[in-house]
Write a protein that holds these residues in place. Sequence first.
Motif, mmCIF file in Angstrom:
data_model
loop_
_atom_site.group_PDB
_atom_site.id
_atom_site.type_symbol
_atom_site.label_atom_id
_atom_site.label_comp_id
_atom_site.label_asym_id
_atom_site.label_seq_id
_atom_site.Cartn_x
_atom_site.Cartn_y
_atom_site.Cartn_z
ATOM 1 N N THR A 3 0.841 -1.196 0.000
ATOM 2 C CA THR A 3 0.000 0.000 0.000
ATOM 3 C C THR A 3 0.876 1.245 0.000
ATOM 4 O OG1 THR A 3 -1.705 -1.168 1.250
ATOM 5 C CG2 THR A 3 -1.847 1.229 1.183
ATOM 6 N N VAL A 4 0.619 2.112 -0.969
ATOM 7 C CA VAL A 4 1.416 3.322 -1.169
ATOM 8 C C VAL A 4 0.529 4.544 -0.957
ATOM 9 C CG1 VAL A 4 2.864 4.613 -2.776
ATOM 10 C CG2 VAL A 4 2.772 2.108 -2.914
ATOM 11 N N LEU A 5 0.997 5.478 -0.148
ATOM 12 C CA LEU A 5 0.303 6.759 -0.008
ATOM 13 C C LEU A 5 1.144 7.818 -0.691
ATOM 14 C CD1 LEU A 5 -1.969 8.524 1.037
ATOM 15 C CD2 LEU A 5 -0.714 8.769 3.193
ATOM 16 N N LEU A 6 0.641 8.356 -1.781
ATOM 17 C CA LEU A 6 1.323 9.389 -2.545
ATOM 18 C C LEU A 6 0.808 10.748 -2.114
ATOM 19 C CD1 LEU A 6 3.084 10.358 -4.994
ATOM 20 C CD2 LEU A 6 1.059 9.983 -6.411
ATOM 21 N N VAL A 7 1.709 11.622 -1.668
ATOM 22 C CA VAL A 7 1.311 12.946 -1.183
ATOM 23 C C VAL A 7 1.902 14.011 -2.105
ATOM 24 C CG1 VAL A 7 1.287 14.536 0.768
ATOM 25 C CG2 VAL A 7 1.328 12.061 1.184
ATOM 26 N N HIS A 8 1.037 14.778 -2.734
ATOM 27 C CA HIS A 8 1.495 15.863 -3.613
ATOM 28 C C HIS A 8 0.424 16.941 -3.655
ATOM 29 C CE1 HIS A 8 3.581 17.958 -6.784
ATOM 30 N NE2 HIS A 8 4.471 16.997 -6.880
ATOM 31 N N ASP A 52 7.148 14.412 -3.104
ATOM 32 C CA ASP A 52 8.078 15.153 -3.956
ATOM 33 C C ASP A 52 8.617 16.331 -3.145
ATOM 34 O OD1 ASP A 52 9.319 16.785 -5.832
ATOM 35 O OD2 ASP A 52 7.699 16.643 -7.299
ATOM 36 N N LEU A 53 9.932 16.424 -3.014
ATOM 37 C CA LEU A 53 10.516 17.488 -2.197
ATOM 38 C C LEU A 53 10.365 18.870 -2.818
ATOM 39 C CD1 LEU A 53 13.766 15.811 -0.817
ATOM 40 C CD2 LEU A 53 11.482 15.945 0.207
ATOM 41 N N ASP A 54 10.040 18.949 -4.101
ATOM 42 C CA ASP A 54 9.768 20.242 -4.735
ATOM 43 C C ASP A 54 8.318 20.667 -4.534
ATOM 44 O OD1 ASP A 54 12.263 20.861 -5.711
ATOM 45 O OD2 ASP A 54 11.955 19.864 -7.630
ATOM 46 N N CYS A 55 7.537 19.760 -3.999
ATOM 47 C CA CYS A 55 6.108 20.006 -3.840
ATOM 48 C C CYS A 55 5.840 21.047 -2.756
ATOM 49 C CB CYS A 55 5.436 18.685 -3.468
ATOM 50 S SG CYS A 55 3.720 18.815 -2.990
ATOM 51 N N PRO A 56 4.915 21.976 -2.994
ATOM 52 C CA PRO A 56 4.538 22.904 -1.928
ATOM 53 C C PRO A 56 4.103 22.131 -0.690
ATOM 54 C CG PRO A 56 3.563 23.583 -4.010
ATOM 55 C CD PRO A 56 4.173 22.229 -4.242
ATOM 56 N N HIS A 57 4.482 22.598 0.459
ATOM 57 C CA HIS A 57 4.140 21.995 1.747
ATOM 58 C C HIS A 57 4.874 20.683 2.028
ATOM 59 C CE1 HIS A 57 1.011 24.989 1.757
ATOM 60 N NE2 HIS A 57 0.389 24.426 0.749
ATOM 61 N N SER A 58 5.920 20.368 1.233
ATOM 62 C CA SER A 58 6.661 19.128 1.495
ATOM 63 C C SER A 58 7.297 19.152 2.886
ATOM 64 C CB SER A 58 7.733 18.894 0.427
ATOM 65 O OG SER A 58 8.731 19.906 0.471
ATOM 66 N N LEU A 59 7.679 20.339 3.348
ATOM 67 C CA LEU A 59 8.283 20.444 4.679
ATOM 68 C C LEU A 59 7.312 19.976 5.755
ATOM 69 C CD1 LEU A 59 10.583 21.349 6.542
ATOM 70 C CD2 LEU A 59 9.621 23.661 6.485
ATOM 71 N N MET A 79 9.696 7.534 1.141
ATOM 72 C CA MET A 79 10.477 7.657 -0.089
ATOM 73 C C MET A 79 10.235 9.038 -0.680
ATOM 74 S SD MET A 79 10.467 5.263 -3.471
ATOM 75 C CE MET A 79 9.775 6.261 -4.777
ATOM 76 N N VAL A 80 11.304 9.688 -1.141
ATOM 77 C CA VAL A 80 11.169 11.039 -1.672
ATOM 78 C C VAL A 80 11.666 11.115 -3.115
ATOM 79 C CG1 VAL A 80 11.334 12.138 0.592
ATOM 80 C CG2 VAL A 80 13.422 11.738 -0.730
ATOM 81 N N LEU A 81 11.030 11.980 -3.876
ATOM 82 C CA LEU A 81 11.481 12.335 -5.213
ATOM 83 C C LEU A 81 12.232 13.654 -5.060
ATOM 84 C CD1 LEU A 81 8.134 11.652 -7.118
ATOM 85 C CD2 LEU A 81 9.983 10.051 -6.591
ATOM 86 N N ALA A 82 13.465 13.714 -5.553
ATOM 87 C CA ALA A 82 14.321 14.850 -5.226
ATOM 88 C C ALA A 82 15.213 15.228 -6.394
ATOM 89 C CB ALA A 82 15.185 14.505 -4.005
ATOM 90 N N ARG A 83 15.953 16.332 -6.195
ATOM 91 C CA ARG A 83 16.977 16.778 -7.140
ATOM 92 C C ARG A 83 18.314 16.847 -6.420
ATOM 93 N NH1 ARG A 83 15.680 22.343 -9.320
ATOM 94 N NH2 ARG A 83 14.755 22.701 -7.286
ATOM 95 N N GLY A 84 19.370 16.523 -7.127
ATOM 96 C CA GLY A 84 20.687 16.477 -6.517
ATOM 97 C C GLY A 84 21.250 17.822 -6.134
ATOM 98 N N ASP A 85 20.698 18.910 -6.680
ATOM 99 C CA ASP A 85 21.237 20.235 -6.387
ATOM 100 C C ASP A 85 20.537 20.904 -5.212
ATOM 101 O OD1 ASP A 85 18.798 20.605 -7.635
ATOM 102 O OD2 ASP A 85 19.467 22.273 -8.900
#
Length: 201
Positions: A3-8, A52-59, A79-85
């Motif tokens: 079971t996966v909960l996707l938050v975006h 997604d760490l670029d997503c608004p309210h990810s913090l 698990m997070v979707l992210a950018r290396g920079d």
Amino acid sequence: MTTVLLVHAVSLWRASLACLLSTDARLDVRATDKGGVHASMAECSPDVVVTDLDCPHSLEVLTFMESLRKPAAHAPALMVLARGDRAGDLRRASDAGATGYVDKLGPVDSLCAVVRKVAKGGRHIDESLAFGLLRAADVPLSPRELRVLALAAEGESVTSIASALHLASGTVRNYLAAAIRKTGGRNRLDAIRLSRDFGWL
């Protein structure tokens, strides 16, 4: 079945990611925005939360996930979707207990397999994010200072930051002063700018 909960927060991206993950018949995918996290957690008891760490309210999502990691408590994997920079984002995810890091700019072929691996207690980091995660250790700001500065960057007042983080207003001011000093900024806005330039925010 995993079971996966996707938050975006962005409905189009949320629907697209949910559609992509649902191509794997072994994944039961639920999707919500930040406001529906508590209800969704109670309803489906996910094995893994993906955000997604670029997503608004990810913090706020990371803060919530961190609050679940108490002794003897069963918390879903993160698990997070992210950018290396974005070293600061990677550090916040690490502080929240993330065990899966996927480069959102990379190929998607293995995404479902990574979700299953992380849900089962495994760890994963895309090679393209590894250096950024190492750089995250060099961030001079503490996790709390980063959180306070991130909320300030969103235009929140000292009072609202204090309320959101359950701190005294004076403590928030101290964290902001420390962030200004550590970044070498002239003031709060300069500290925010420098932190963004370095990828900490």
